[in-house]
Scaffold this active site. Sequence first.
Site, PDB file in Angstrom:
ATOM      1  N   LYS A 105       0.969 114.033  51.367  1.00 47.20           N
ATOM      2  CA  LYS A 105       1.275 113.838  52.779  1.00 47.20           C
ATOM      3  C   LYS A 105       2.780 113.762  53.007  1.00 47.20           C
ATOM      4  O   LYS A 105       3.307 114.357  53.962  1.00 47.20           O
ATOM      5  CB  LYS A 105       0.618 112.556  53.301  1.00 47.20           C
ATOM      6  CG  LYS A 105       0.904 112.288  54.779  1.00 47.20           C
ATOM      7  CD  LYS A 105       0.437 110.928  55.222  1.00 47.20           C
ATOM      8  CE  LYS A 105      -1.048 110.894  55.448  1.00 47.20           C
ATOM      9  NZ  LYS A 105      -1.475 109.616  56.107  1.00 47.20           N
TER      10      LYS A 105
ATOM     11  N   THR B 250      -6.346  99.062  58.852  1.00 49.74           N
ATOM     12  CA  THR B 250      -7.162  97.834  58.790  1.00 49.74           C
ATOM     13  C   THR B 250      -8.573  98.168  59.282  1.00 49.74           C
ATOM     14  O   THR B 250      -9.006  97.670  60.320  1.00 49.74           O
ATOM     15  CB  THR B 250      -6.551  96.701  59.635  1.00 49.74           C
ATOM     16  OG1 THR B 250      -6.360  97.168  60.985  1.00 49.74           O
ATOM     17  CG2 THR B 250      -5.221  96.257  59.076  1.00 49.74           C
TER      18      THR B 250
ATOM     19  N   GLU C 241       0.959  97.125  68.329  1.00 53.69           N
ATOM     20  CA  GLU C 241       1.162  98.386  69.055  1.00 53.69           C
ATOM     21  C   GLU C 241       0.126  98.496  70.158  1.00 53.69           C
ATOM     22  O   GLU C 241      -0.985  97.984  70.046  1.00 53.69           O
ATOM     23  CB  GLU C 241       1.090  99.572  68.089  1.00 53.69           C
ATOM     24  CG  GLU C 241      -0.174  99.661  67.242  1.00 53.69           C
ATOM     25  CD  GLU C 241      -1.338 100.313  67.952  1.00 53.69           C
ATOM     26  OE1 GLU C 241      -1.103 101.006  68.962  1.00 53.69           O
ATOM     27  OE2 GLU C 241      -2.484 100.138  67.502  1.00 53.69           O
ATOM     28  N   PHE C 242       0.511  99.214  71.222  1.00 57.49           N
ATOM     29  CA  PHE C 242      -0.389  99.459  72.351  1.00 57.49           C
ATOM     30  C   PHE C 242      -0.351 100.950  72.689  1.00 57.49           C
ATOM     31  O   PHE C 242      -0.113 101.346  73.832  1.00 57.49           O
ATOM     32  CB  PHE C 242       0.010  98.613  73.557  1.00 57.49           C
ATOM     33  CG  PHE C 242      -0.021  97.131  73.290  1.00 57.49           C
ATOM     34  CD1 PHE C 242      -1.218  96.431  73.318  1.00 57.49           C
ATOM     35  CD2 PHE C 242       1.142  96.441  72.989  1.00 57.49           C
ATOM     36  CE1 PHE C 242      -1.261  95.069  73.069  1.00 57.49           C
ATOM     37  CE2 PHE C 242       1.117  95.070  72.735  1.00 57.49           C
ATOM     38  CZ  PHE C 242      -0.093  94.383  72.776  1.00 57.49           C
TER      39      PHE C 242
ATOM     40  N   LYS D  14      -3.187  91.318  71.062  1.00 55.80           N
ATOM     41  CA  LYS D  14      -3.633  92.671  70.737  1.00 55.80           C
ATOM     42  C   LYS D  14      -5.156  92.778  70.813  1.00 55.80           C
ATOM     43  O   LYS D  14      -5.712  93.685  71.439  1.00 55.80           O
ATOM     44  CB  LYS D  14      -3.147  93.053  69.343  1.00 55.80           C
ATOM     45  CG  LYS D  14      -3.734  94.340  68.781  1.00 55.80           C
ATOM     46  CD  LYS D  14      -3.361  95.554  69.616  1.00 55.80           C
ATOM     47  CE  LYS D  14      -3.909  96.827  68.956  1.00 55.80           C
ATOM     48  NZ  LYS D  14      -3.597  98.030  69.747  1.00 55.80           N
TER      49      LYS D  14
ATOM     50  N   LEU E  79     -12.150 102.732  84.220  1.00 54.16           N
ATOM     51  CA  LEU E  79     -13.360 102.630  85.024  1.00 54.16           C
ATOM     52  C   LEU E  79     -13.998 104.001  85.203  1.00 54.16           C
ATOM     53  O   LEU E  79     -14.530 104.320  86.265  1.00 54.16           O
ATOM     54  CB  LEU E  79     -13.055 101.996  86.386  1.00 54.16           C
ATOM     55  CG  LEU E  79     -12.722 100.504  86.387  1.00 54.16           C
ATOM     56  CD1 LEU E  79     -12.381 100.034  87.792  1.00 54.16           C
ATOM     57  CD2 LEU E  79     -13.880  99.677  85.819  1.00 54.16           C
TER      58      LEU E  79
ATOM     59  N   CYS F 133      -9.562 102.148  67.485  1.00 56.39           N
ATOM     60  CA  CYS F 133      -9.226 100.772  67.865  1.00 56.39           C
ATOM     61  C   CYS F 133     -10.406  99.981  68.418  1.00 56.39           C
ATOM     62  O   CYS F 133     -10.790  98.955  67.848  1.00 56.39           O
ATOM     63  CB  CYS F 133      -8.090 100.781  68.890  1.00 56.39           C
ATOM     64  SG  CYS F 133      -6.532 101.419  68.242  1.00 56.39           S
TER      65      CYS F 133
ATOM     66  N   LYS G 295     -13.578  98.885  66.020  1.00 55.46           N
ATOM     67  CA  LYS G 295     -13.289  97.934  64.945  1.00 55.46           C
ATOM     68  C   LYS G 295     -12.669  96.642  65.483  1.00 55.46           C
ATOM     69  O   LYS G 295     -12.919  95.559  64.935  1.00 55.46           O
ATOM     70  CB  LYS G 295     -12.365  98.569  63.891  1.00 55.46           C
ATOM     71  CG  LYS G 295     -10.917  98.749  64.271  1.00 55.46           C
ATOM     72  CD  LYS G 295     -10.115  99.339  63.115  1.00 55.46           C
ATOM     73  CE  LYS G 295      -8.638  99.482  63.458  1.00 55.46           C
ATOM     74  NZ  LYS G 295      -7.966  98.182  63.602  1.00 55.46           N
TER      75      LYS G 295
ATOM     76  N   LYS H 113     -11.820 111.390  72.443  1.00 54.78           N
ATOM     77  CA  LYS H 113     -11.134 111.588  73.715  1.00 54.78           C
ATOM     78  C   LYS H 113     -10.312 112.863  73.605  1.00 54.78           C
ATOM     79  O   LYS H 113     -10.110 113.387  72.502  1.00 54.78           O
ATOM     80  CB  LYS H 113     -10.233 110.384  74.054  1.00 54.78           C
ATOM     81  CG  LYS H 113      -9.092 110.188  73.069  1.00 54.78           C
ATOM     82  CD  LYS H 113      -8.229 108.977  73.414  1.00 54.78           C
ATOM     83  CE  LYS H 113      -7.382 109.207  74.632  1.00 54.78           C
ATOM     84  NZ  LYS H 113      -6.416 108.115  74.868  1.00 54.78           N
TER      85      LYS H 113
END
Length: 455
Positions: free
Chosen positions: A35, A86, A151-152, A207, A253, A263, A266, A324
């Site tokens: 990688k 994780t 992170e977001f 988070k 919505l 995300c 989990k 998505k």
Amino acid sequence: MRISMIGTGYVGLVSGTCFSEFGVDVICVDKDAAKIERLRQGEIPIYEPGLEALVSSNVAAGRLSFTTDLADAVAQSQAVFIAVGTPSRRGDGHADLSFVYAAAREIARAMTGYTVVVTKSTVPVGTGRAVARIIREERPDADFDVVSNPEFLREGSAIQDFMRPDRVVIGTDSPRAQAVMRQLYRVLYLIETPILFTTLESSEMIKYAANTFLATKITFINEIADLCEHTGADVHDVARGIGLDGRIGRKFLHPGPGYGGSCFPKDTLALVTTAQEAGSPLRIVETVVDINARRKRAMADRIIAACDGTVADKTVAILGLTFKPNTDDMRDAPSLDIVPALVEAGATVRAFDPEGMGEARPLLPDITYCDDAYDAMTGADAVVILTEWNEFRALNIARMKEALAAPVMIDLRNVYTPADMVAAGFRYVSVGRPTPAPDAEAVAAVHATSPSPVI
């Protein structure tokens, strides 16, 4: 300032690249030599709009580099970010922290001076304290602080989310660590981005609470959609009506086949497990997890029902496989539940996804992968829109009808308008919206005025 980013997965690669765009010298570290070599050659292992160009420009500017030598990278760095995976641990829903703890041990052995160790990975409450203990055990003489900096990032919009975030959350009680983190995020401070300093525990909880709340919004509107189908209401009108309330907000919505990705599945499981162990169960979140799992399975039943109750010896075209659009991520995608259920029920599945087929092939080996949407629909008895990629929003309806063996569409993302599809001669099924009965005069008018309508 120079930093190291341990882990070149989605979070590590995006975060490291964006920090380098801020003018920081960044060394991205990974144990996967293949990688790292690909990254050095300019090959990006994930699909994220704009990332390839950003990596290329910052490598050329000398601010971004890639290595397998963790010790050398850490020795040069004032701050070291842990951005390893994780995943959910098998059997109990806990986040698997083995990679985080292993990275902490290696970082401890490599530090040469005061170092801020930052957990960027999504970790349960208490992980930062555990990382600090590990480092102290490995290096009693080490001069360091541990910081939580969750992170977001939304897949498909990650660069914008990093460069123009709603907020930055930093968990630390150390003034020295705060100063380092303020310097790292100085660019965002200058554009008045809210920067919230908290304790380690509060930062870690923020988070999980954020992701769980968003998953709950998705699940709520999905259940409202089901109720709308039984009452004649339109879920999109309902979503707009409640979303205009500033206390609720419009985002998340939109009804569909259930949430997926790296995300929400989990993180909801991990928070449920943490709450149960703390003796403070989160009944709402437990229900969200259960409803979402059931919903994915129910979507296969919806497809089968639209095909006159059986898909045995029928061909079903699937448009979209990733969880998505604008990503190649297949983690916990609804397709991983829906497609196998269709195959088990006897269907032949032909599928197309603009970016996700490489990731999908080993996960869904018993289907045919096609060159484009129309190829997938050729000879199919029904077409299912499973991911709302933009290119699926303006398909040529006449060409679709010509390709399909039967004009049946199950639109699980509500891309099209029911009245238009019915007027075009389709049996149309969507989520949470009434479908009008065919009107002979309207159908005739559509065919007379637009022989090849594009909707």
